[in-house]
Scaffold this active site. Structure first.
Site, PDB file in Angstrom:
ATOM      1  N   ARG A 111       0.831  -1.205   0.000  1.00 17.30           N
ATOM      2  CA  ARG A 111       0.000   0.000   0.000  1.00 17.30           C
ATOM      3  C   ARG A 111       0.864   1.254   0.000  1.00 17.30           C
ATOM      4  NH1 ARG A 111      -4.890  -2.255   3.989  1.00 17.30           N
ATOM      5  NH2 ARG A 111      -5.920  -3.412   2.304  1.00 17.30           N
ATOM      6  N   TRP A 134      -6.241  -1.256  -6.708  1.00 14.56           N
ATOM      7  CA  TRP A 134      -5.607  -2.469  -6.183  1.00 14.56           C
ATOM      8  C   TRP A 134      -5.032  -2.276  -4.780  1.00 14.56           C
ATOM      9  CZ3 TRP A 134      -0.969  -3.522 -10.067  1.00 14.56           C
ATOM     10  CH2 TRP A 134       0.049  -2.606  -9.846  1.00 14.56           C
ATOM     11  N   GLU A 135      -4.584  -3.389  -4.203  1.00 17.13           N
ATOM     12  CA  GLU A 135      -4.061  -3.447  -2.830  1.00 17.13           C
ATOM     13  C   GLU A 135      -5.079  -2.938  -1.807  1.00 17.13           C
ATOM     14  OE1 GLU A 135      -1.680  -5.199  -2.765  1.00 17.13           O
ATOM     15  OE2 GLU A 135      -0.535  -4.904  -4.597  1.00 17.13           O
ATOM     16  N   GLY A 136      -6.342  -3.216  -2.067  1.00 16.23           N
ATOM     17  CA  GLY A 136      -7.421  -2.719  -1.214  1.00 16.23           C
ATOM     18  C   GLY A 136      -7.909  -1.394  -1.765  1.00 16.23           C
TER      19      GLY A 136
END
Length: 452
Positions: free
Chosen positions: A147, A288-290
């Site tokens: 993140r 992406w990545e949450g």
């Protein structure tokens, strides 16, 4: 060899707890059969490396539902032989390559494990106890790092775009100045709106870079200090900064790159110039990545409340201290006053949200979460840019305007002033919207969104 992170599935993206990939024990201790499908896997299949090692989340047979029942497995595409070299194929198959808007140099793949029931994986850590696995905690060791890297990548794209736009604007001759139309044609960097767009980009990229640098600095302190109090304070900064860096930096990077494209005019929309690719590539970072909504819920739902509110209070106190220490600055007092105002507005935002929760209006959290995260980014960005400006103004006072470094330091002061006057007021607007509490988007029937 290359590695991947395999979380997302066709029917469980942000809601990881609903994954369907299964793991079944074998006669070999620590080795499980893996069956399932993952999608949107970066580097999921390619022929550049000899082997691909997948870190895949799966649920061991009999484990509890949700994220608590998930374990993490090392699943190689080719099973290593006793010498550690590439051995037999491990029944890890590519189900397709995504045709994407951007980042086309990355093979984003569908990965099928165990199409012929011959896929095996090593369990990382301990087997599930009472049906509870260690997978999510293990995966988040990497996820939080990714993140931060996402925010860094977004800022890199925005910086490249800004640098190109500034150089283009300094060389492109078009139009005449409003203030002196008879003076002839000028480079577009002399037009007011082009300068506004450039300063918008400059202030955002500098604020983002400062946030990211401070976070990595805090990570270094947390890792290396022998002072436990200092370590805890550094960890508090990392905890709060991570969702801000991932979400604010990526959301604002896309807007910044869009302004860079606007500086080019029609040429910016052409693939012959560098901005189009940056805009396409950058759009993945809020996803992406949450997703950035998940980041905002993490900020409000976890970081605000972590350790009884002490973690966020430690972070927030730094902003208040800076504003108090520099309220009488001879050059920047007006901008510091705007920061103080925004800090107080942010406290009102927290109080308003607490009021909604107290009334049982939990939906308000989801409704305002993204905007609150943005407000958090604005106050943090303003503090960091003003911190830059204080240092830069001191150098200007020492060196004078004739010194060759003056444009650099003057730019830092200008970034802080622009950000404080033009972007920081978004905090007050967010407060106004939250206090009004309009919920019309939830009150209308679903069909209203489907009809034109």
């Amino acid at each position: 060899w290359a590695g991947t992170m395999d979380l997302t599935e066709p029917n469980s993206g942000s809601d990881v707890g609903d994954i369907a990939t299964k793991a079944f024990p074998t006669d070999e201790p620590g080795v499980y059969k893996i069956v399932g499908t993952k999608c949107f896997i970066t580097g999921g299949d390619q022929d550049i490396t000899e082997n691909i090692i997948h870190l895949a989340l799966a649920r061991v047979e009999g484990s509890v539902p949700g994220t608590k029942g998930i374990s993490l497995f090392v699943v190689p595409k080719y099973w290593p032989n006793e010498a550690g070299d590439v051995g037999e194929f491990n029944d890890v198959n590519c189900g397709g390559i995504e045709h994407k808007m951007g980042i086309r140099g990355s093979a984003t793949s569908i990965v099928n494990f165990g199409e012929e029931n011959k896929c095996r994986g090593y369990l990382l850590g301990n087997p599930p106890v009472d049906g509870k696995g260690e997978g999510m905690a293990q995966m988040f060791q990497m996820m939080n790092e990714e993140r931060a890297v996402t925010g860094l990548a977004a800022n890199a794209a925005a910086t490249v775009s800004y640098n190109n736009a500034a150089m283009y604007a300094a060389g492109r001759i078009q139009g005449r100045q409003i203030t002196n139309p008879k003076a002839g044609r000028v480079t577009i960097i002399n037009h007011e709106d082009v300068r506004r767009m450039l300063m918008y980009q400059k202030s955002i990229t500098e604020a983002s870079r400062a946030m990211i640098s401070m976070s990595y600095y805090a990570m270094d302190i947390a890792e290396n200090t022998e002072d436990e109090n200092e370590r805890n304070r550094a960890k508090a900064f990392v905890e709060v900064n991570t969702p801000i860096i991932k979400a604010w930096c990526s959301d604002l990077a896309f807007l910044s790159i869009s302004e860079a494209m606007q500086c080019y005019g029609g040429y910016g929309f052409s693939e012959e110039y560098p901005i189009a690719q940056q805009l396409r590539d950058c759009r993945i970072y809020p996803i992406w990545e949450g997703t950035n909504y998940i980041q905002s819920m993490d900020l409000i739902g976890r970081k605000w409340m972590m350790a009884g509110g002490k973690v966020f209070a430690t972070w927030f106190a730094e902003l208040e201290k800076f504003a108090a220490d520099h309220k009488d600055h001879p050059v920047l007092a007006a901008q510091v006053a705007l920061l103080t105002e925004a800090i107080n507005q942010y406290k009102e935002i927290q109080a308003a949200m607490s009021g909604y929760v107290g009334q049982g209006k939990f939906g308000m959290i989801g409704f305002f979460a993204t905007r609150i995260l943005h407000a958090t980014g604005y106050i943090y960005g303003a503090k960091l840019l003003l911190e830059h400006a204080v240092i830069a103004q001191k150098k200007i006072d020492e060196l004078g305007k004739e010194h060759f470094e003056y444009p650099y330091y003057a730019g830092k002061v200008a970034s802080a002033k622009f950000f404080a006057h033009n972007l920081l007021p978004n905090v007050g607007m967010t407060l106004k919207v939250i206090k009004e509490g309009d919920t019309s988007v939830m009150e209308i029937p679903e069909a209203s969104y489907l009809l034109v």
